[in-house]
Scaffold this motif. Structure first.
Motif, PDB file in Angstrom:
ATOM      1  N   LEU A 203      15.522  13.955  24.855  1.00 16.93           N
ATOM      2  CA  LEU A 203      15.064  15.051  25.728  1.00 16.93           C
ATOM      3  C   LEU A 203      13.990  14.647  26.747  1.00 16.93           C
ATOM      4  O   LEU A 203      14.084  15.036  27.918  1.00 16.93           O
ATOM      5  CB  LEU A 203      14.546  16.217  24.871  1.00 16.93           C
ATOM      6  CG  LEU A 203      15.621  16.978  24.077  1.00 16.93           C
ATOM      7  CD1 LEU A 203      14.965  17.906  23.052  1.00 16.93           C
ATOM      8  CD2 LEU A 203      16.518  17.781  25.020  1.00 16.93           C
ATOM      9  N   ALA A 294      16.460  19.642  31.099  1.00 20.91           N
ATOM     10  CA  ALA A 294      17.177  18.686  30.254  1.00 20.91           C
ATOM     11  C   ALA A 294      18.389  19.351  29.608  1.00 20.91           C
ATOM     12  O   ALA A 294      18.316  20.505  29.157  1.00 20.91           O
ATOM     13  CB  ALA A 294      16.259  18.151  29.162  1.00 20.91           C
ATOM     14  N   PRO A 296      21.023  19.550  26.448  1.00 19.75           N
ATOM     15  CA  PRO A 296      20.698  19.405  25.013  1.00 19.75           C
ATOM     16  C   PRO A 296      21.295  18.124  24.425  1.00 19.75           C
ATOM     17  O   PRO A 296      21.988  18.166  23.406  1.00 19.75           O
ATOM     18  CB  PRO A 296      21.317  20.666  24.396  1.00 19.75           C
ATOM     19  CG  PRO A 296      22.438  21.024  25.309  1.00 19.75           C
ATOM     20  CD  PRO A 296      22.044  20.596  26.685  1.00 19.75           C
ATOM     21  N   GLU A 297      21.074  17.010  25.093  1.00 22.31           N
ATOM     22  CA  GLU A 297      21.551  15.685  24.666  1.00 22.31           C
ATOM     23  C   GLU A 297      23.069  15.682  24.497  1.00 22.31           C
ATOM     24  O   GLU A 297      23.618  14.968  23.659  1.00 22.31           O
ATOM     25  CB  GLU A 297      20.833  15.228  23.382  1.00 22.31           C
ATOM     26  CG  GLU A 297      19.339  15.044  23.621  1.00 22.31           C
ATOM     27  CD  GLU A 297      18.548  14.720  22.374  1.00 22.31           C
ATOM     28  OE1 GLU A 297      19.145  14.671  21.290  1.00 22.31           O
ATOM     29  OE2 GLU A 297      17.330  14.521  22.502  1.00 22.31           O
ATOM     30  N   ARG A 305      21.424  23.795  30.970  1.00 19.41           N
ATOM     31  CA  ARG A 305      20.222  23.104  30.492  1.00 19.41           C
ATOM     32  C   ARG A 305      19.290  24.196  30.000  1.00 19.41           C
ATOM     33  O   ARG A 305      18.737  24.953  30.791  1.00 19.41           O
ATOM     34  CB  ARG A 305      19.580  22.308  31.622  1.00 19.41           C
ATOM     35  CG  ARG A 305      20.458  21.173  32.159  1.00 19.41           C
ATOM     36  CD  ARG A 305      19.871  20.705  33.475  1.00 19.41           C
ATOM     37  NE  ARG A 305      20.450  19.470  33.954  1.00 19.41           N
ATOM     38  CZ  ARG A 305      21.427  19.405  34.868  1.00 19.41           C
ATOM     39  NH1 ARG A 305      21.968  20.544  35.340  1.00 19.41           N
ATOM     40  NH2 ARG A 305      21.870  18.249  35.292  1.00 19.41           N
ATOM     41  N   SER A 398      13.856  14.478  18.629  1.00 19.84           N
ATOM     42  CA  SER A 398      13.264  14.513  19.971  1.00 19.84           C
ATOM     43  C   SER A 398      12.783  15.918  20.294  1.00 19.84           C
ATOM     44  O   SER A 398      13.294  16.905  19.746  1.00 19.84           O
ATOM     45  CB  SER A 398      14.271  14.032  21.016  1.00 19.84           C
ATOM     46  OG  SER A 398      15.377  14.879  21.063  1.00 19.84           O
ATOM     47  N   GLU A 412      12.293  22.679  23.279  1.00 18.47           N
ATOM     48  CA  GLU A 412      13.524  22.339  22.549  1.00 18.47           C
ATOM     49  C   GLU A 412      13.237  21.162  21.621  1.00 18.47           C
ATOM     50  O   GLU A 412      12.468  20.253  21.961  1.00 18.47           O
ATOM     51  CB  GLU A 412      14.644  21.968  23.530  1.00 18.47           C
ATOM     52  CG  GLU A 412      15.959  21.624  22.836  1.00 18.47           C
ATOM     53  CD  GLU A 412      17.120  21.438  23.827  1.00 18.47           C
ATOM     54  OE1 GLU A 412      17.088  22.048  24.915  1.00 18.47           O
ATOM     55  OE2 GLU A 412      18.047  20.680  23.496  1.00 18.47           O
ATOM     56  N   ASN A 414      15.500  18.552  18.952  1.00 17.28           N
ATOM     57  CA  ASN A 414      16.830  18.150  18.480  1.00 17.28           C
ATOM     58  C   ASN A 414      16.722  17.111  17.385  1.00 17.28           C
ATOM     59  O   ASN A 414      15.868  16.223  17.439  1.00 17.28           O
ATOM     60  CB  ASN A 414      17.647  17.510  19.612  1.00 17.28           C
ATOM     61  CG  ASN A 414      18.044  18.511  20.672  1.00 17.28           C
ATOM     62  OD1 ASN A 414      17.886  19.711  20.474  1.00 17.28           O
ATOM     63  ND2 ASN A 414      18.530  18.019  21.784  1.00 17.28           N
ATOM     64  N   ASN A 438      16.164  25.780  20.077  1.00 16.23           N
ATOM     65  CA  ASN A 438      15.507  26.214  21.313  1.00 16.23           C
ATOM     66  C   ASN A 438      14.575  27.384  21.027  1.00 16.23           C
ATOM     67  O   ASN A 438      14.860  28.212  20.163  1.00 16.23           O
ATOM     68  CB  ASN A 438      16.571  26.693  22.310  1.00 16.23           C
ATOM     69  CG  ASN A 438      17.387  25.545  22.866  1.00 16.23           C
ATOM     70  OD1 ASN A 438      16.827  24.593  23.395  1.00 16.23           O
ATOM     71  ND2 ASN A 438      18.698  25.619  22.727  1.00 16.23           N
TER      72      ASN A 438
END
Lengths: 465, 322
Positions: A203, A294, A296-297, A305, A398, A412, A414, A438
């Motif tokens: 992120l 960003a 979410p990977e 985003r 992250s 956020e 993750n 989130n």
């Protein structure tokens, strides 16, 4: 008298050394004698070399008396004497290089085919597939000291220019670069997507400046690297002058990165790094209002985003700071970064700061090690030790925070689990499973519901050559 | 306020002009440099080595030849260049044609060049920080292998056919001891009862792992590999033992073509011998295969080179060259 002595000594040495059957047991002693005679000026350098050569060479296989099979070959014609041999090699791509280092040319590429499946929470996310990257890469050396790299990505159906730069390496390891290339900031950003452990960057990569047009200089020492540069904007941004929002001066930035690897053996590494970047904003309508956001990977969310500051008004300039560390111990490795940005604003608006970090760890079940390049301060290609390839498991945590004062960009977090199968050093299969968390402000600048906590399962087939 | 904005715009245009100037200067340098007058052959110092990867080895050699050439200006040398050969035969041609002045190679190929061309040994090079190394035969503890003769009817793992310490020297040791050797397609194949089978493992760590797992009766590596955690992981090292070793061999040597002017030979020797004390050479030596220093040949080196010659002659008669 003294001159006579010298001549006598020289004569004795010469006659003993050039005798038909030299007594080899005394070779070292004669060599010492020769060194003494040379050092005190008794014999000339050419005589010393001739005597030493006679001493070191053995009689029966000297070229004059017994030419070898190779020496019996005729000498090549005069025209062949100036020809420089060329090496042509392929490992899927093509590499051509002259044996004097004067020219080389290479073609390579990478293909990444992705599929993603979402376990939705509050918002609709579409399962799907995409060609994440389909890149053609050209590189070469011109006249010893100039090198170039040119990378085109056809992945999204359009042609994007990625790296496109010229390097002057006449003062290597000091390198000068001009063109479009990645600003030297963040290990996660600078490690090539071909070699990154996870399918997408963590992120905090939202803060990394990425590729811009500019000039840069870098140097490498035994344990250190230092790189810096002055950058405008990306190639695509500069080309869009017809867009009314893009008219006006570009933004520009100064970026530098220092890395230190006190331990850097093949299978043991400890890396520390720090980066910093200053960006003065442009005065065109878009670029004087920076935006951080960003995915979410997972790239297949397309433009969704969750965390997004939207365009921030009244910003004069901003600073980025990054700290990084990484380590390798045999098949284990870890990596972590913290990145922060400070925005200076005008007209009495409060200054802002956002930040993010990640930590990750990986383990090769099959015994391989992460391949650290001390010259770049990044990780590189994995070469499996076994015929069935290499297997790796990794985990990453992250986090990014884009909320400060009136800017509610969201937070956020993750967690991602990864399994990679490197079929060989050119191909790999990747599987990533992410749990996404989130907060209420992570609503894509108001476009979707906040507090969305989906899960993502995504796969990649990759070929890089 | 307007003043501040104006100032900010001025700074920005200044920076953009600076970028433009930098690009222009680099472009001009690129245009001007290649058209500089081409020096004559005798004004160029050429370093050489046999290479499978000329692009990589150019980066190893160029800083060193530049460093030496810079210190030979008063002797008429204007620049340093690199010329690599694809194999030993091509290197021999280059030396005979006078296209290379200075060759850096391991001693086994060095004696081949010496015998074919008369090239002269100049100095001993401490490549990767060590002056000498040797080959070792290793086996798993308790395997019952105590000497080379115990390998008859069994399989040995070597690294690859280009390896001196993990193929050429151990093969010499087995052949010299009077054993027959047979190459096998895989570790599952068995050699004839009166011969020693061998396979190539591709990497040092595989030699160690195959020996540890008992896939082969023994492996051959260099003593440096044995001490390297990357090649022989610590976790298995305690379960392996060395049952035979070769003599020590020089790691690498520097040579010069025989008709190189004596003043250049003398200067090159001086430059190299003093390089480990010169701070300006630190990065050059590191690039030059992590060399620590250069030394004159001593008594042991000369004895070692004599053995290298014997090995090369013995193997040449059996169709094998380093």
């Amino acid at each position: 008298m003294r001159q006579g002595m010298k001549k006598a000594v020289y004569g004795i040495a010469l006659s003993v050394l050039l005798a038909p059957s030299p007594v080899m047991a005394g070779t070292a002693e004669f060599l010492e004698l020769l060194n003494i005679l040379r050092d005190n000026g008794t014999i000339k350098e050419q005589d010393y070399a001739r005597l030493k050569n006679a001493l070191l060479a053995e009689g029966p296989e000297k070229p004059a008396s017994a030419p070898s099979a190779v020496s019996a070959q005729p000498e090549p014609a005069a025209s062949a004497q100036s020809e420089v041999p060329i090496k042509i090699d392929t490992e899927g791509g093509l590499e051509i290089a002259t044996y004097d280092g004067r020219f080389s040319f290479g073609i390579g590429g990478r293909l990444m085919a992705d599929a993603a499946f979402y376990n939705e929470d509050r918002n609709v996310l579409s399962n799907g597939t995409e060609l994440r990257r389909a890149e053609l890469e050209l590189d070469g050396v011109i006249d010893y000291d100039w090198a170039y790299e040119f990378e085109l990505d056809f992945g999204d159906g359009n042609v994007d220019v990625n790296d496109a730069y010229l390097t002057y390496q006449g003062f290597a390891p000091l390198l000068f670069k001009v063109g479009q290339f990645k600003e030297p900031f963040s290990m996660d950003e600078l490690t090539s997507s071909k070699y990154a452990t996870f399918m997408e960057s963590a992120l905090p990569n939202a803060f990394a400046p990425g590729r811009h047009l500019g000039i840069g200089v870098s140097n490498g020492w035994e344990d250190f690297t230092l790189a810096g540069g002055l950058f405008g904007e990306a190639f695509d941004d500069a080309a869009e002058n017809t867009d009314p929002d893009k008219r006006g001066d570009e933004s520009w930035g100064l970026t530098g990165r220092l890395t230190w690897a006190p331990i850097h053996a093949k299978r043991q590494v400890f890396h520390l790094g720090a980066s910093s970047s200053y960006r003065q904003l442009g005065d065109d309508v878009e670029d004087h209002r920076p935006r951080f956001r960003a995915r979410p990977e997972s790239h297949l969310t397309n433009d969704l985003r969750y965390v997004d500051t939207d365009r921030i008004d009244k910003v004069e300039d901003y600073m980025l700071y990054g700290l990084e560390t990484a380590g390798v111990y045999g098949p284990f490795s870890f990596q972590g970064e913290y990145i922060r940005t400070d925005l200076s604003r005008t007209h009495g608006s409060p200054d802002l700061n956002f930040d993010g970090w990640y930590v990750q760890s990986s383990w090769f079940w099959t015994g391989e090690s992460q391949n650290y390049s001390v010259a770049k301060g990044t990780f590189g290609k994995i070469k499996p030790l076994n015929k069935y390839g290499a297997f790796e498991t990794a985990v990453r945590l992250s986090r990014i925070n884009l909320t400060d004062g009136p800017v509610r960009g969201g937070e956020e977090e993750n967690v991602t689990l990864a399994i990679n199968w490197y079929l060989n050093q050119y191909m790999r299969l990747m599987a990533n499973y992410s749990w996404i968390n989130n907060d209420g402000d992570a609503d894509a600048a108001g476009d979707v519901a906040g507090n969305d906590d989906p899960e993502v399962m995504q796969f990649r087939f990759q070929a890089a050559f | 306020m307007e003043e501040a904005v104006e100032k900010s715009i001025k700074i920005r245009s200044g920076m953009l002009r600076l970028i433009a100037f930098g690009v222009f200067a680099l472009a001009m340098a690129g245009w001007v440099l290649p058209v500089a007058a081409e020096p004559a052959r005798h004004e160029v110092l050429v370093i050489a080595k046999v290479s499978m990867d000329p692009k990589k080895h150019y980066r190893y050699l160029k800083p060193m030849v530049d460093y030496a050439a810079e210190r030979m200006k008063d002797l008429g040398i204007k620049e340093g260049r690199v010329l690599m050969a694809k194999d030993n035969a091509q290197m021999i041609q280059f030396i005979r044609q006078g296209r290379v002045d200075w060759v850096t190679e391991p001693p086994f190929s060095a004696v081949l060049f010496e015998e074919a061309t008369g090239i002269e040994f100049l100095l001993d090079k401490w490549k990767k920080g060590v002056p000498v190394y040797h080959s070792v035969f290793l086996t798993r503890k308790g395997s019952g292998i105590r000497s080379m003769k115990d390998l008859v009817g069994k399989v040995v793992a070597f690294e690859d056919p280009g390896s001196t310490s993990s193929y050429f020297v151990p093969s010499y040791m087995l052949l010299k001891a009077g054993h027959k050797m047979v190459e096998l397609g895989s570790v599952r194949e068995r050699p004839p009862a009166d011969a020693i089978g061998y396979v190539f493992a591709g990497q040092e760590i595989n030699v160690a792992m195959w020996t540890y797992k008992g896939l082969v009766a023994a492996g051959a590596l260099s003593n440096l590999d044995m001490e390297d955690d990357d090649d022989v992981p610590v976790s298995i090292r305690g379960d392996l033992e060395i049952f035979h070793s070769s003599s020590n061999f020089l790691r690498s040597v520097e040579m010069v073509r025989p008709d190189l002017p004596a003043a250049l030979k003398k200067r090159l020797r001086e430059i190299l011998l003093a390089s480990d004390k010169d701070p300006a050479a630190a990065e050059v030596l590191r690039a030059y295969e992590k060399t620590v220093k250069f030394e004159e040949f001593d008594k042991e080196d000369i004895e070692s080179l004599k053995e290298v010659r014997q090995i090369v002659h013995f193997m040449k008669k059996r169709g094998m060259t380093p």
